[in-house]
Design a protein around this motif. Structure first.
Motif, mmCIF file in Angstrom:
data_model
loop_
_atom_site.group_PDB
_atom_site.id
_atom_site.type_symbol
_atom_site.label_atom_id
_atom_site.label_comp_id
_atom_site.label_asym_id
_atom_site.label_seq_id
_atom_site.Cartn_x
_atom_site.Cartn_y
_atom_site.Cartn_z
ATOM 1 N N PHE A 152 15.569 0.143 52.509
ATOM 2 C CA PHE A 152 16.016 0.171 51.109
ATOM 3 C C PHE A 152 16.405 1.588 50.710
ATOM 4 N N GLN A 153 15.555 2.565 51.066
ATOM 5 C CA GLN A 153 15.861 3.958 50.757
ATOM 6 C C GLN A 153 17.083 4.436 51.537
ATOM 7 N N LEU A 154 17.205 3.985 52.781
ATOM 8 C CA LEU A 154 18.383 4.347 53.567
ATOM 9 C C LEU A 154 19.654 3.811 52.909
ATOM 10 N N ALA A 155 19.594 2.557 52.469
ATOM 11 C CA ALA A 155 20.748 1.975 51.780
ATOM 12 C C ALA A 155 21.036 2.725 50.486
ATOM 13 N N LEU A 156 19.987 3.171 49.816
ATOM 14 C CA LEU A 156 20.154 3.929 48.574
ATOM 15 C C LEU A 156 20.940 5.217 48.830
ATOM 16 N N VAL A 157 20.553 5.957 49.866
ATOM 17 C CA VAL A 157 21.245 7.217 50.128
ATOM 18 C C VAL A 157 22.655 6.974 50.663
ATOM 19 N N VAL B 248 12.595 -2.641 41.897
ATOM 20 C CA VAL B 248 11.314 -3.348 42.010
ATOM 21 C C VAL B 248 11.402 -4.468 43.037
ATOM 22 N N LEU B 249 12.442 -5.297 42.939
ATOM 23 C CA LEU B 249 12.488 -6.535 43.705
ATOM 24 C C LEU B 249 12.858 -6.345 45.169
ATOM 25 N N SER B 250 13.805 -5.467 45.463
ATOM 26 C CA SER B 250 14.242 -5.310 46.853
ATOM 27 C C SER B 250 13.110 -4.809 47.757
ATOM 28 N N PRO B 251 12.413 -3.705 47.411
ATOM 29 C CA PRO B 251 11.289 -3.290 48.263
ATOM 30 C C PRO B 251 10.176 -4.330 48.317
ATOM 31 N N MET B 252 9.939 -5.006 47.181
ATOM 32 C CA MET B 252 8.892 -6.017 47.150
ATOM 33 C C MET B 252 9.229 -7.170 48.087
ATOM 34 N N TYR B 253 10.469 -7.629 48.045
ATOM 35 C CA TYR B 253 10.898 -8.722 48.915
ATOM 36 C C TYR B 253 10.755 -8.326 50.380
ATOM 37 N N MET C 292 12.163 -6.991 66.780
ATOM 38 C CA MET C 292 12.309 -7.670 65.491
ATOM 39 C C MET C 292 13.336 -8.789 65.616
ATOM 40 N N LYS C 293 13.053 -9.925 65.012
ATOM 41 C CA LYS C 293 13.944 -11.071 65.075
ATOM 42 C C LYS C 293 15.205 -10.825 64.244
ATOM 43 N N GLY C 294 16.278 -11.512 64.640
ATOM 44 C CA GLY C 294 17.561 -11.330 63.975
ATOM 45 C C GLY C 294 17.516 -11.641 62.497
ATOM 46 N N LYS C 295 16.814 -12.711 62.120
ATOM 47 C CA LYS C 295 16.767 -13.076 60.702
ATOM 48 C C LYS C 295 15.963 -12.078 59.890
ATOM 49 N N LEU C 296 14.945 -11.476 60.504
ATOM 50 C CA LEU C 296 14.194 -10.432 59.814
ATOM 51 C C LEU C 296 15.118 -9.265 59.485
ATOM 52 N N ILE C 297 15.947 -8.879 60.441
ATOM 53 C CA ILE C 297 16.892 -7.785 60.218
ATOM 54 C C ILE C 297 17.927 -8.178 59.166
ATOM 55 N N LEU C 298 18.448 -9.404 59.267
ATOM 56 C CA LEU C 298 19.448 -9.876 58.304
ATOM 57 C C LEU C 298 18.890 -9.872 56.893
ATOM 58 N N TYR C 299 17.711 -10.480 56.699
ATOM 59 C CA TYR C 299 17.127 -10.564 55.366
ATOM 60 C C TYR C 299 16.855 -9.166 54.794
ATOM 61 N N THR C 300 16.387 -8.266 55.665
ATOM 62 C CA THR C 300 16.096 -6.907 55.216
ATOM 63 C C THR C 300 17.360 -6.188 54.780
ATOM 64 N N LEU C 301 18.415 -6.303 55.592
ATOM 65 C CA LEU C 301 19.667 -5.606 55.271
ATOM 66 C C LEU C 301 20.298 -6.141 53.992
ATOM 67 N N VAL C 302 20.244 -7.453 53.795
ATOM 68 C CA VAL C 302 20.812 -8.024 52.569
ATOM 69 C C VAL C 302 20.037 -7.530 51.349
ATOM 70 N N ALA C 303 18.704 -7.590 51.426
ATOM 71 C CA ALA C 303 17.896 -7.108 50.307
ATOM 72 C C ALA C 303 18.147 -5.626 50.050
ATOM 73 N N ALA C 304 18.384 -4.874 51.128
ATOM 74 C CA ALA C 304 18.595 -3.433 50.996
ATOM 75 C C ALA C 304 19.914 -3.096 50.314
ATOM 76 N N ILE C 305 20.856 -4.042 50.254
ATOM 77 C CA ILE C 305 22.097 -3.772 49.522
ATOM 78 C C ILE C 305 21.792 -3.496 48.051
ATOM 79 N N GLY C 306 20.673 -4.052 47.561
ATOM 80 C CA GLY C 306 20.238 -3.693 46.209
ATOM 81 C C GLY C 306 20.015 -2.197 46.089
ATOM 82 N N GLY C 307 19.510 -1.585 47.173
ATOM 83 C CA GLY C 307 19.337 -0.141 47.195
ATOM 84 C C GLY C 307 20.661 0.594 47.247
#
Length: 443
Positions: free
Chosen positions: A136-141, A114-119, A1-16
């Motif tokens: 997202f679920q990992l960040a939630l827990v 709604v938005l974080s998993p969708m993004y 997985m590319k670095g930006k894919l991981i970055l974008y995912t982790l940032v969005a997951a902070i919503g979780g």
């Protein structure tokens, strides 16, 4: 997985993470602000569930703004609401303002759910989508565990300890807001707005294969189909099936009683005879279990499939809930059986329902109704959560010591068991398929 894919995912997951923190921090704070405001059973239920009313409103109303302004922009708004709620609840001088700020926090949680998993689903390549959405679920827990740990650390900080617990959420809220300026926009949203060049750039940033042109073409085809079918209704064929499945995913995820465990565990342990400090300490153990088994589910979700996880999870949870109910009926509340059973329950929940629900909500709906579908699935989730969270202290107060808890968990056991049969008969597998493939195969 590319670095930006991981970055974008982790940032969005902070919503979780904020979702988990916001909903769980009240667990440890509850005994203290309940005494501070001198709340009865009904007002206690309302103080806790008011955030869930906000979740309902936020989840059901965020779909259209998300389509109009973009997932990233609306996540920024959610971050601001998280920040306002953290400061407002911590500084509240009377119960009505406290409830208003809890409601505002609920709006943010509903929007993020709604938005974080969708993004994440819209930037993720198909081969990695399950693992990335489960982030997202990992960040939630992690947020739940962090809230429990912060509550435990702040127990002995004086009469304002509960205020510090709520205000502590301001730190991750501000971090979330700042980091959102570093992520790209959803490529599917960009294509929907006709910005194909920028969408291709984002896809090239996050996709491990040079398939941006094919991906753009697939997205354009589905959006063109969406425009032809823009008058389609959620509750009419061919969308009715997807809508009902999404609603039931939301319903069953809360009919497991997970909200009661994470909102009222401290009060349940206190009813079993543990001290307040000890009861809050037990919640940290539950949070660690939640995190451990979410990580386990993250490893296997794209290997063994969503449905298989749900099968063993619903059976395991139903048994654990039944044993927990039996322990209260038989007066076995002084033993450590309660902690052991709840640890088993949380392990089954985290590795099945907890890990899968937001992945499925982001996957099961066709593209032309995804925003509205995810919103209504989240709405059903929060509606049930709000009702049972409000009723739990009322029901437990109606019966003699322990019996209300026993009846409540017996109900959750039966409902969780019924979920097994629903998923077996009606849910279709989405593992390792593109969103477009899922739609084509199940229309």
């Amino acid at each position: 997985m590319k670095g930006k894919l991981i970055l974008y995912t982790l940032v969005a997951a902070i919503g979780g993470l904020l979702y988990g923190f916001d909903t769980a921090v009240i667990n440890g704070a509850l005994p203290f602000f309940k005494a501070h405001f001198e709340l009865n059973d009904i007002m206690t239920g309302w103080a806790v569930s008011s955030a869930l009313v906000g979740c309902i409103v936020g989840a059901i109303s965020i779909g259209k703004p998300g389509d109009l302004f973009g997932r990233r922009q609306m996540l920024k708004m959610a971050a601001v609401l998280f920040l306002i709620s953290a400061l407002g609840t911590g500084l509240a001088q009377e119960i009505n303002s406290f409830i208003v700020f809890r409601f505002i926090g609920g709006l943010a949680v509903g929007a993020a759910s709604v938005l974080s998993p969708m993004y994440i689903s819209e930037i993720a390549p198909a081969a990695f989508r399950g693992r990335l959405i489960i982030t997202f679920q990992l960040a939630l827990v992690v947020g739940i565990l962090l809230a429990f740990f912060v509550d435990y650390l702040l127990i002995n900080t004086g009469g304002n300890n509960w205020r510090y617990m709520f205000v502590s959420e301001a730190v991750p809220s501000l971090l979330f807001l700042l980091l959102l300026f570093k992520v790209g926009k959803s490529p599917r949203w960009l294509v929907q707005k006709g910005n194909y060049e920028q969408a291709q750039l984002v896809i090239q940033e996050v996709n491990p294969l040079d398939e941006s042109e094919n991906i753009i073409r697939e997205i354009r085809e589905t959006i063109a189909e969406e425009k032809k079918q823009q008058q389609e209704k959620l509750f009419k064929k061919p969308n009715l099936r997807f809508t009902l499945i999404g609603i039931c995913i939301g319903l069953y995820s809360q009919l497991t009683g997970v909200a009661i465990v994470f909102y009222y565990a401290t009060d349940i342990f206190r009813a079993a005879g543990f001290s307040t400090d000890s009861a809050i300490g037990q919640t940290v153990i539950l949070g660690l279990t939640n995190l451990t088994f979410t990580l386990l589910a993250m490893k296997f979700i794209d290997r063994i499939g969503r449905k298989t996880l749900l099968y063993y999870g619903t059976i395991g949870m139903a048994i654990a809930l039944g044993v927990f109910s039996w322990a209260f009926f038989m007066g076995q509340t002084s033993s450590w059986i309660l902690i052991i059973v709840l640890i088993v329950y949380v392990a089954f929940f985290a590795s099945s329902m907890g890990a899968v629900v937001f992945v499925l909500l982001a996957e099961v709906f066709p593209n032309n109704i995804r925003s509205r579908g995810v919103a209504i699935g989240s709405f059903s989730n929060w509606m049930v959560s709000g009702v049972i969270t409000f009723l739990f202290p009322v029901v437990t107060g109606m019966f003699e010591q322990g019996k209300g808890v026993a009846y409540s968990f017996a109900f959750f056991s039966v409902m969780t068991f019924s979920g097994f049969f629903f998923f077996k008969k009606y849910l279709f597998e989405t593992t390792n398929k593109t969103l477009e493939e899922i739609e084509r195969e199940n229309r």
